[in-house]
Design an enzyme around this catalytic site. Structure first.
Site, PDB file in Angstrom:
ATOM      1  N   MET A   1       0.704 -14.042  11.316  1.00  0.00           N
ATOM      2  CA  MET A   1       0.719 -12.653  10.872  1.00  0.00           C
ATOM      3  C   MET A   1      -0.791 -12.291  10.509  1.00  0.00           C
ATOM      4  SD  MET A   1       3.979 -12.057   9.058  1.00  0.00           S
ATOM      5  CE  MET A   1       3.773 -13.099   7.569  1.00  0.00           C
TER       6      MET A   1
ATOM      7  N   GLU B   1      -2.662 -12.028  14.519  1.00  0.00           N
ATOM      8  CA  GLU B   1      -1.977 -11.126  15.674  1.00  0.00           C
ATOM      9  C   GLU B   1      -2.988  -9.919  15.923  1.00  0.00           C
ATOM     10  OE1 GLU B   1       1.709  -9.449  14.086  1.00  0.00           O
ATOM     11  OE2 GLU B   1       1.057  -9.683  12.056  1.00  0.00           O
TER      12      GLU B   1
ATOM     13  N   GLU C   1       0.756  -1.097  -0.077  1.00  0.00           N
ATOM     14  CA  GLU C   1      -0.099   0.078   0.146  1.00  0.00           C
ATOM     15  C   GLU C   1       0.810   1.201   0.056  1.00  0.00           C
ATOM     16  OE1 GLU C   1      -2.618  -0.377   3.245  1.00  0.00           O
ATOM     17  OE2 GLU C   1      -3.780   1.202   2.577  1.00  0.00           O
TER      18      GLU C   1
ATOM     19  N   ARG D   1       7.698 -14.922   6.948  1.00  0.00           N
ATOM     20  CA  ARG D   1       7.874 -14.038   5.494  1.00  0.00           C
ATOM     21  C   ARG D   1       9.226 -14.362   5.013  1.00  0.00           C
ATOM     22  NH1 ARG D   1       5.863  -8.979   7.469  1.00  0.00           N
ATOM     23  NH2 ARG D   1       6.134  -8.509   5.011  1.00  0.00           N
TER      24      ARG D   1
ATOM     25  N   ASP E   1       0.182 -10.395   3.540  1.00  0.00           N
ATOM     26  CA  ASP E   1      -1.056 -10.582   4.193  1.00  0.00           C
ATOM     27  C   ASP E   1      -2.359 -10.591   3.001  1.00  0.00           C
ATOM     28  OD1 ASP E   1      -0.052 -10.245   6.747  1.00  0.00           O
ATOM     29  OD2 ASP E   1      -0.050  -7.873   6.379  1.00  0.00           O
TER      30      ASP E   1
ATOM     31  N   ARG F   1      -0.876 -23.473  25.587  1.00  0.00           N
ATOM     32  CA  ARG F   1       0.274 -22.938  25.554  1.00  0.00           C
ATOM     33  C   ARG F   1       0.125 -22.269  24.178  1.00  0.00           C
ATOM     34  NH1 ARG F   1       1.396 -25.261  29.500  1.00  0.00           N
ATOM     35  NH2 ARG F   1       3.196 -26.703  29.803  1.00  0.00           N
TER      36      ARG F   1
END
Lengths: 345, 345, 345, 345
Positions: free
Chosen positions: A173, A225, A107, A278, A131, A269
């Site tokens: 992510m 996340e 972007e 990545r 993403d 956990r």
């Protein structure tokens, strides 16, 4: 044969598997077919601002197709936020007699590209976002690799969860869009998937977790996340303060594992996958997509079709106006989330 | 053919890739060659205490060789710490007419095995520790898989570090022994490796990091979770308090990444690999080792050679007294660390 | 809640990574959401003809998502070519009170499905072809996995080719369509890609090979098993005769390696990847696609929308008439081949 | 600090994952610790004969640790079989003032190294054989990678075999020693393993195959390329003739698949893994072993301990006389084969 052009290439923003495949395709087709010269700019937009260049010859792009990262380096530099940034950038382009630019980025990088187009700098964009949150293209390269890595991790975690009758929370992510969580969760057979697009109820999560335990299996919870519990982000605040005195936001994965443990009494956990998602060699899918993007971008340059970026539509590579890249974030539609939700528990 | 025995099998402690390969080998050779019956006990030593059994037939061990975890489940139960634990255990063995036990586990599990031997329970041990810290065997299964997974992660992280000119700290397993850090660090070409066996100087680490940046490469630091900075563990204390009011110990990886950043002024990130290191399909190396351990363990049982565990010496599988398994922790010798240290920077 | 249906499921034709993901999705959504009963038929169309069934419960589909092959088994049986095949099939469906069928398979399996629809058997199809040669869908599951495996092999072969200054010919699947060759060739950076859609000139291939050697690199040639040299298939005939006395057709990969060696004087080797391309755990991409196909297929059944198959269009799952599946083979268009050709040499 | 030496390095024979790790370790420790200059000779022994050199600097060995093949290239040249070969070699060493050589290779390369030692050329050897058939060392690098690749292939083939109720024969490397077959067969859970060390009975193989089918599973047969049926190699002769008019020897894998099919009436397929087994990124195990070999080899050179090669004994790297490397082939002992045999069927 008419004399070719001199084409600059740069990569901006976070790194992403497939960047080198784009650079290679641009360079090989640019040189072999269009007889262009290809000039690499290093460190994103900092390269043309400060004149950081590296020649992209056929030899320079050998053996990079299957390597992660970007041989050009990257940065988050915005030339519009640097004193005389645009003037310097234009001076560099003039000095090196660069006829056109190919900007590979997300972007921010493509936003700069679009602005530059309006100032007469001829740019073609190549979309990049691990993403998968750019609305103008069906998929972007890097996403498939990230999903692949997260899925492998989930596969591994499942057997350890089962052996210890534990819940395992995997944080992947996705700050604003839950695509990686959705796809890796589906591929890994997660028992709960949580995305930023929809606040989650910890009670509901615990219900699914309990259902799973009752069936004598161990639950895997995949959480982006950027996912937020009902009640809001504030729940994730820790007591700790960072160097600036701000109270730190804890990771949602770790927080959720503790909540599950507290509420269900079961061991739980968290694993935060982080940067491994990545890096490294791109999947075959990403190499093909990135290569095709590069081949089509250099064609657009050659045809003088500036202010556009390449995009995937179905199985075709098309060109769309650069401003479409930045118009709106492509988040996970609720019906796609609902499609997956039937597999929870 | 003489009637075979009835042999119980259990897996205790943390899970580890290769456990199922041991179970399969014991079962197949036990049934096909020695004509034994094989009985699985579930959830470690809890199984024989509470009578949790599952028959191990030829069909039950099909398709488990390449699966992580353990089909028998595991626990950290110590029968000596349970009221009437040993009496219950002996009652279960009597009830199911179990002639001998094979206990697959680490220091704790084998410690119980040894004690039981002295009380007349015939046990053969199979050593298991993902950390490779048992002195009585050259290698244990699971270790190679953990190193393989950590190395893949380092390979991936290297390209992302290079693209962003960042230091990357990778925290791997190893609370008391640095074997996983040493081997994955060597295999991944880490620029610094830190192990619990030797307190590290943050200054020295930063020197190596700087050297690396000066050569225009990005440094990778592999740190065992149990590594301690000079100055001691206290440095790792965070302000946060846990549910019991104790101040929490932060992870050394995250702490070190922040220190590097603060001292060198370079961007630095931490990745904590966590549970992925112990899950999923074992490497070929671990499958072979675990299979051979299983084959030799059932032979030892058949020969009545109890109070022993199988071990790897060079390329041979040998038997050693069970107490050797627990005599001393095998840590990384300083000369092995020095061997690797010449590659730092 | 209204009583659910009783839905039969079968898998026909060659196996393909992702089949189990379809079966799992159909079963889970069928039971949990639609309250159907799901009945598996074993060994393709042979199952409903001979009444070979296996119940598909929630437990039966645990732990199969990431497994290759099909838990239902497969066959190439065509009920129309068996005496009383259709009558027997209908009898089986009646006996087991099966309300509808989901047939997962390629051209042949779906061809039978379509014929049955015209005879009043309610069927929904799920397309499966590892070769990606069904025109009605953008992609089919299994294809990405095959490309992934072939690409990994090419990556490995490149280093051995370079070390020995050899040409390496890699023969991949694709009797009638060159999709696997095209995509794995692009992803692996092949220096020549040969597909069934276009007869190849050995002279031209040798030119590319020589170019590569002149640049001091080693050439990789990816060839689909169905690629044919100019001059025709007859060139591939060996002297050998098979059990029926027919002269055998040699593999194009081996033949081409020998031709390259003979004409260029350079060492050349062939590797025929074979069945490894269709086995084992599916990629994340294929698991997601297969899961979505399964979820949508059981919806179509529930809505009574028979005679259709699910298909991928862009990022959407749609329904198309079954006859579209078999209408025409989707071969590699010449413009897609030309797109790749600029990277040869 | 005393002036360092000038050390030449070469790689001979077939390529093998891990060669670059040796080169890197020699170079890094040689330069950083011992202050040597390191000179690469290209293309095996051809390098010192014809003076083909390439400098090995710290930068030259960056990013090669995880790459297959050898950056120095290789050949099967024997300087003793070239006119004036040894004189030319000595002249090259003199011209470049090379004080000592490190020769990395198998039986042939190390055989030359040993002969040269007797003529006063100071050489240290590093053993390399993907087949693991050198008697003087527990393991050689490259072997673990080959076993890993073969095991992955077997894992993949198992699911396709099961889905189609087929026997699958997997031919792996190993002309004279069956180590790769033995270890990958054990790791992959093969139902039959055939090695060159013991002629096999096709009847016995078919018995095991039938047993497996009777238990409703599909058999996997792993066969070393050098395995021979009872009756001798002649059985493998095909009708075809090669360019020299010799009748060709067919591959044992393909032959065996046809025999199984003919005798049992079951479908059977062969897959010949070929060169993929020796290419691509080395496993972590091989990278560690190769790195340690390199570190110890440059130490031996520095200490003037010539005529030796480095070797693995247990977990130690030791030095043994070069002639031990070539004294005898390390084949699979019959007791190791018997150990595995109990798992057949």
């Amino acid at each position: 044969m008419p004399a070719g052009m001199r084409v600059g290439v740069l990569t901006g923003g976070g790194d992403c598997p497939g960047l080198n495949a784009v650079i290679r395709a641009v360079t090989r087709k640019g040189i072999s077919v269009h007889r262009h010269e290809i000039l690499g700019f290093r460190s994103g937009w900092l390269g043309p601002v400060e004149g950081l260049t590296t020649p992209l010859t056929l030899d320079a792009v050998e053996e990079i197709l299957n390597r992660g990262g970007t041989i050009l380096g990257s940065s988050r530099t915005n030339p519009y936020k640097i004193d005389d940034g645009i003037a310097k950038l234009k001076a560099t382009l003039a000095e090196h007699r660069v006829d056109a630019l190919i900007a590979i980025g997300g972007e921010d990088t493509l936003g700069v590209a679009e602005q530059l187009t309006h100032e007469g700098v001829p740019v073609v964009g190549v979309p990049k976002t691990i993403d998968n949150d750019l609305d103008a293209t069906d998929y972007t390269f890097g996403f498939d690799t990230a999903v692949h890595i997260a899925t492998e991790a989930i596969d591994r975690l499942r057997t350890t969860a089962e052996s210890h009758h534990r819940a395992l929370v995997v944080e992947v992510m996705g700050r604003h869009a839950g695509w990686i969580a959705l796809h890796s969760g589906l591929a890994g057979g997660a028992n709960v998937i949580l995305v930023p697009e929809k606040q989650f109820s910890v009670d509901q999560v615990c219900d699914w977790v309990q259902q799973r335990f009752e069936r004598q299996y161990a639950p895997i919870i995949v959480v982006a996340e950027g996912a937020i519990p009902e009640g809001g982000k504030e729940l994730l605040l820790t007591g700790e303060r960072d160097a600036f005195g701000h109270v730190r936001l804890g990771g949602v994965g770790t927080w959720l594992a503790e909540e599950i443990s507290r509420r269900t009494g079961k061991e739980s956990r968290a694993v935060v996958l982080g940067h491994v998602q990545r890096g490294g060699t791109p999947t075959a899918y990403d190499r093909v997509l990135a290569t095709r993007f590069g081949l089509h971008a250099i064609d657009a340059v050659t045809e003088g079709d500036f202010g556009k970026m390449v995009a995937l539509r179905g199985t075709d590579i098309v060109r769309v106006p650069l401003h479409e890249a930045t118009a709106s974030l492509k988040t996970v539609p609720l019906e796609r989330y609902a499609e997956a939700e039937v597999l929870f528990g």
